[in-house]
Design a protein around this motif. Structure first.
Motif, PDB file in Angstrom:
ATOM      1  N   GLN A 162       0.999  -1.235  -0.025  1.00  0.00           N
ATOM      2  CA  GLN A 162       0.031  -0.052   0.040  1.00  0.00           C
ATOM      3  C   GLN A 162       0.828   1.258   0.091  1.00  0.00           C
ATOM      4  OE1 GLN A 162      -2.853  -0.070   3.134  1.00  0.00           O
ATOM      5  NE2 GLN A 162      -3.381  -2.267   2.862  1.00  0.00           N
ATOM      6  N   SER A 163       2.224   1.168  -0.258  1.00  0.00           N
ATOM      7  CA  SER A 163       2.942   2.356   0.193  1.00  0.00           C
ATOM      8  C   SER A 163       4.066   2.614  -0.953  1.00  0.00           C
ATOM      9  CB  SER A 163       3.762   2.323   1.556  1.00  0.00           C
ATOM     10  OG  SER A 163       4.514   1.077   1.485  1.00  0.00           O
ATOM     11  N   PHE A 164       3.772   1.750  -2.061  1.00  0.00           N
ATOM     12  CA  PHE A 164       4.728   1.994  -3.100  1.00  0.00           C
ATOM     13  C   PHE A 164       4.710   3.451  -3.651  1.00  0.00           C
ATOM     14  CE2 PHE A 164       6.337   1.880  -7.684  1.00  0.00           C
ATOM     15  CZ  PHE A 164       7.450   1.414  -7.458  1.00  0.00           C
ATOM     16  N   GLY A 165       5.762   4.265  -3.852  1.00  0.00           N
ATOM     17  CA  GLY A 165       5.698   5.689  -4.151  1.00  0.00           C
ATOM     18  C   GLY A 165       5.907   6.382  -2.978  1.00  0.00           C
ATOM     19  N   ALA A 166       5.735   6.201  -1.735  1.00  0.00           N
ATOM     20  CA  ALA A 166       5.813   7.050  -0.561  1.00  0.00           C
ATOM     21  C   ALA A 166       7.284   7.109  -0.022  1.00  0.00           C
ATOM     22  CB  ALA A 166       4.983   6.477   0.679  1.00  0.00           C
ATOM     23  N   THR A 167       7.635   7.838   0.693  1.00  0.00           N
ATOM     24  CA  THR A 167       8.972   8.049   1.182  1.00  0.00           C
ATOM     25  C   THR A 167       9.256   7.922   2.621  1.00  0.00           C
ATOM     26  OG1 THR A 167       8.888  10.531   1.101  1.00  0.00           O
ATOM     27  CG2 THR A 167       9.822   9.501  -0.867  1.00  0.00           C
ATOM     28  N   TYR A 168      10.340   7.588   3.216  1.00  0.00           N
ATOM     29  CA  TYR A 168      10.688   7.547   4.556  1.00  0.00           C
ATOM     30  C   TYR A 168      12.136   7.954   4.632  1.00  0.00           C
ATOM     31  CZ  TYR A 168      12.238   5.543   9.127  1.00  0.00           C
ATOM     32  OH  TYR A 168      12.513   5.472  10.342  1.00  0.00           O
ATOM     33  N   LYS A 169      12.240   9.269   5.210  1.00  0.00           N
ATOM     34  CA  LYS A 169      13.861  10.008   5.202  1.00  0.00           C
ATOM     35  C   LYS A 169      14.266  10.111   3.863  1.00  0.00           C
ATOM     36  CE  LYS A 169      13.983   8.885  10.322  1.00  0.00           C
ATOM     37  NZ  LYS A 169      14.940   8.035  11.308  1.00  0.00           N
ATOM     38  N   GLN A 170      13.481  10.312   2.867  1.00  0.00           N
ATOM     39  CA  GLN A 170      14.026  10.546   1.489  1.00  0.00           C
ATOM     40  C   GLN A 170      14.422   9.358   0.858  1.00  0.00           C
ATOM     41  OE1 GLN A 170      15.162  13.430   4.060  1.00  0.00           O
ATOM     42  NE2 GLN A 170      13.205  14.196   3.259  1.00  0.00           N
ATOM     43  N   GLU A 264      -8.232  19.283   5.363  1.00  0.00           N
ATOM     44  CA  GLU A 264      -8.653  20.594   5.767  1.00  0.00           C
ATOM     45  C   GLU A 264     -10.233  20.837   5.996  1.00  0.00           C
ATOM     46  OE1 GLU A 264      -6.798  22.717   2.779  1.00  0.00           O
ATOM     47  OE2 GLU A 264      -4.915  22.603   3.463  1.00  0.00           O
ATOM     48  N   ASN A 265     -10.905  20.038   5.795  1.00  0.00           N
ATOM     49  CA  ASN A 265     -12.510  20.135   5.590  1.00  0.00           C
ATOM     50  C   ASN A 265     -13.151  19.252   6.485  1.00  0.00           C
ATOM     51  OD1 ASN A 265     -13.117  22.567   3.542  1.00  0.00           O
ATOM     52  ND2 ASN A 265     -11.309  21.297   2.512  1.00  0.00           N
ATOM     53  N   LEU A 266     -12.562  18.066   6.730  1.00  0.00           N
ATOM     54  CA  LEU A 266     -13.467  17.002   7.526  1.00  0.00           C
ATOM     55  C   LEU A 266     -13.454  17.546   9.019  1.00  0.00           C
ATOM     56  CD1 LEU A 266     -12.219  13.837   5.875  1.00  0.00           C
ATOM     57  CD2 LEU A 266     -14.484  14.847   5.886  1.00  0.00           C
ATOM     58  N   GLN A 267     -14.445  17.449   9.708  1.00  0.00           N
ATOM     59  CA  GLN A 267     -14.654  17.889  11.136  1.00  0.00           C
ATOM     60  C   GLN A 267     -14.880  16.543  11.857  1.00  0.00           C
ATOM     61  OE1 GLN A 267     -17.854  20.847  10.970  1.00  0.00           O
ATOM     62  NE2 GLN A 267     -16.740  21.991   9.432  1.00  0.00           N
ATOM     63  N   GLY A 268     -14.578  16.652  13.122  1.00  0.00           N
ATOM     64  CA  GLY A 268     -14.673  15.382  14.195  1.00  0.00           C
ATOM     65  C   GLY A 268     -14.393  14.147  14.063  1.00  0.00           C
ATOM     66  N   VAL A 269     -13.045  13.798  13.061  1.00  0.00           N
ATOM     67  CA  VAL A 269     -12.585  12.790  12.721  1.00  0.00           C
ATOM     68  C   VAL A 269     -11.232  12.667  13.202  1.00  0.00           C
ATOM     69  CG1 VAL A 269     -14.516  12.484  10.893  1.00  0.00           C
ATOM     70  CG2 VAL A 269     -12.072  13.381  10.138  1.00  0.00           C
ATOM     71  N   ILE A 270     -10.879  11.214  13.278  1.00  0.00           N
ATOM     72  CA  ILE A 270      -9.581  11.140  13.620  1.00  0.00           C
ATOM     73  C   ILE A 270      -8.779  10.979  11.865  1.00  0.00           C
ATOM     74  CG2 ILE A 270      -7.670   9.527  14.649  1.00  0.00           C
ATOM     75  CD1 ILE A 270      -9.495   9.285  16.953  1.00  0.00           C
ATOM     76  N   LEU A 271      -7.819  11.839  11.708  1.00  0.00           N
ATOM     77  CA  LEU A 271      -7.363  11.789  10.317  1.00  0.00           C
ATOM     78  C   LEU A 271      -6.116  10.969  10.396  1.00  0.00           C
ATOM     79  CD1 LEU A 271      -7.581  15.476   9.464  1.00  0.00           C
ATOM     80  CD2 LEU A 271      -9.100  13.589   8.793  1.00  0.00           C
ATOM     81  N   PRO A 272      -5.737  10.244   9.397  1.00  0.00           N
ATOM     82  CA  PRO A 272      -4.533   9.633   9.293  1.00  0.00           C
ATOM     83  C   PRO A 272      -3.329  10.382   9.818  1.00  0.00           C
ATOM     84  CG  PRO A 272      -5.638   9.383   7.172  1.00  0.00           C
ATOM     85  CD  PRO A 272      -6.316  10.513   8.143  1.00  0.00           C
ATOM     86  N   TYR A 273      -2.323   9.978  10.737  1.00  0.00           N
ATOM     87  CA  TYR A 273      -1.290  10.518  11.307  1.00  0.00           C
ATOM     88  C   TYR A 273       0.071  10.472  10.314  1.00  0.00           C
ATOM     89  CZ  TYR A 273       2.451  11.957  14.362  1.00  0.00           C
ATOM     90  OH  TYR A 273       3.838  12.667  14.519  1.00  0.00           O
ATOM     91  N   ILE A 274       0.668  11.256  10.030  1.00  0.00           N
ATOM     92  CA  ILE A 274       1.845  11.227   9.096  1.00  0.00           C
ATOM     93  C   ILE A 274       3.013  11.913   9.583  1.00  0.00           C
ATOM     94  CG2 ILE A 274       2.858  11.507   6.951  1.00  0.00           C
ATOM     95  CD1 ILE A 274      -0.190  11.666   5.543  1.00  0.00           C
ATOM     96  N   PRO A 275       3.797  11.122  10.266  1.00  0.00           N
ATOM     97  CA  PRO A 275       4.988  11.860  11.030  1.00  0.00           C
ATOM     98  C   PRO A 275       5.867  12.569   9.871  1.00  0.00           C
ATOM     99  CG  PRO A 275       5.117   9.475  11.654  1.00  0.00           C
ATOM    100  CD  PRO A 275       3.876   9.774  10.518  1.00  0.00           C
ATOM    101  N   LYS A 276       6.450  13.874  10.259  1.00  0.00           N
ATOM    102  CA  LYS A 276       7.463  14.672   9.297  1.00  0.00           C
ATOM    103  C   LYS A 276       8.392  14.002   8.444  1.00  0.00           C
ATOM    104  CE  LYS A 276       6.274  18.639  11.982  1.00  0.00           C
ATOM    105  NZ  LYS A 276       6.864  20.058  12.852  1.00  0.00           N
ATOM    106  N   ASP A 277       8.602  12.797   8.943  1.00  0.00           N
ATOM    107  CA  ASP A 277      10.068  11.959   8.366  1.00  0.00           C
ATOM    108  C   ASP A 277       9.371  11.257   7.055  1.00  0.00           C
ATOM    109  OD1 ASP A 277       9.180  10.044   9.601  1.00  0.00           O
ATOM    110  OD2 ASP A 277      10.564   9.672  10.756  1.00  0.00           O
TER     111      ASP A 277
END
Length: 370
Positions: A162-170, A264-277
């Motif tokens: 599910q993560s092909f294309g995503a990055t982790y610490k560049q 930015e527009n959904l309210q009252g939900v727990i959104l996916p958490y994405i660390p800065k790295d």
């Protein structure tokens, strides 16, 4: 009420690249080179360049990619492999399929990935590998996992279906551990038009084993060095991937843009958490509506009535699945996985979802959060 737009708009993607896809498919049909051949070679070369790995081998599915990775590492019956109970079944299924034991470790409640703080306590003398699942489009905390694995001389297989294309610490997902595997199922961020997958690594010997295993253990025609299987990806699927890879960077950008609009527009939900790295390619856009007075089922029914398609990834943790009853786990063993499984659901999402469709989802869901 009938759904008014698709959960994943594969038709819009096809229409966007139709002339290129049709030309590639026609070329393969004209050549009659349906197994292996030039399109496969080009696809594997491009996948390796994209991921940053030395080697990439295409496979008949993401599931067979997992199986090949386990076999290439020499995982045998009665060995133990640590993985997550909150995931699609493929990783744990392939561990069990070869007679090894899936050892589950509960997840982190913010990322839904295996909890790195709980891995070490699950390691035993029988542990032969760690298999984290990079869920919902984002890589796991691979540095922490690799560090633990290194202390015990264990290989790590990243299930990056599910993560092909995503990055982790560049660095790209699939190039974060001993072996990376991914899936090209049609609805994945990079999908073909059937089942497909790939195995990635930097190790020449592992790549050699994968090459043999996926083609009946054959080192040359009718010469079989080891026992293998037929796990090749055909030329048509590779040709399709060769077209889609050219547009993949732009699709990732669009996926991030459309996820941001939801955020930015959904309210009252727990959104996916994405660390800065790290980044996410949002294989699914999954949320938990914990602040609503309605149950998940009620929310889903209400959205369906408004013509909004919804899916649940995943409704029952693996340790509670009937097929894994032999492992002896019970309800309550992995409370975070169980709680998340009761609350999470996924909204319509793809690079081709329109803003009008997203607004319909947002307005329909926000109305239930009052």
């Amino acid at each position: 009420m009938r759904e008014t737009f698709p959960f994943v708009n594969l038709k819009a993607q096809y229409l966007a690249y139709q002339s290129e896809l049709d030309a590639k498919i026609s070329k393969v049909l004209s050549s009659s080179a349906f197994i292996m051949g030039e399109e496969v070679r080009l696809c594997e070369q491009s996948l390796a360049v994209f991921s940053g790995t030395r080697y990439a081998k295409t496979t008949s599915s993401g599931t067979t990619a997992l199986l090949l990775a386990l076999l290439a590492l020499g995982i045998k019956p009665n060995d133990e492999v640590i993985t997550s109970p909150f995931s699609f079944i493929a990783a744990a299924e392939m561990i069990a399929f070869i007679g090894a034991k899936p050892v589950f470790v509960d997840i982190d409640e913010r990322t839904y990935h295996i909890d790195v703080h709980k891995i070490e306590s699950a390691i035993t003398p029988k542990t032969k590998a760690i298999l984290p699942v990079s869920l919902f489009g984002m890589p796991c905390d691979m540095d922490s996992i690799n560090s633990i694995a290194s202390c015990y001389a264990l290989p790590v297989i990243e299930d990056a279906a599910q993560s092909f294309g995503a990055t982790y610490k560049q660095k790209r997902s699939c190039h974060l551990s001993t072996i990376g595997v991914t899936s090209f199922f049609p609805s994945k961020p990079l999908g073909c038009y059937g089942d497909g997958g790939a195995v990635f690594c930097d190790d020449e010997e592992i790549d050699h084993q994968i090459t043999l295993l996926r083609h009946h253990g054959q080192s040359e025609r009718y010469t079989h060095q080891i026992i293998g299987m037929n796990a090749r990806l055909d030329s048509l699927q590779c040709a399709i991937l060769n077209v889609k890879l050219q547009h993949f960077a732009e699709e990732i950008r669009l996926r991030e843009e459309k996820a941001r609009f939801y955020n930015e527009n959904l309210q009252g939900v727990i959104l996916p958490y994405i660390p800065k790295d790290r980044s996410s390619v949002y294989a699914q856009y999954s949320i938990r509506a914990c602040n609503s007075s309605h149950s998940r089922q009620k929310i889903i029914e209400s959205l369906h009535q408004k013509g909004v398609p919804i899916a649940v990834h995943y409704p029952l943790p693996l340790h509670l699945q009937e097929c894994f009853a032999f492992l002896g786990y019970k309800k309550g063993d992995f409370p975070v996985s169980e709680r998340v499984a009761e609350e999470i659901f996924s909204l319509p999402f793809s690079a081709f979802i329109t803003q009008e469709e997203q607004i319909k989802v947002i307005e329909s869901l926000n109305a239930l959060m009052i």
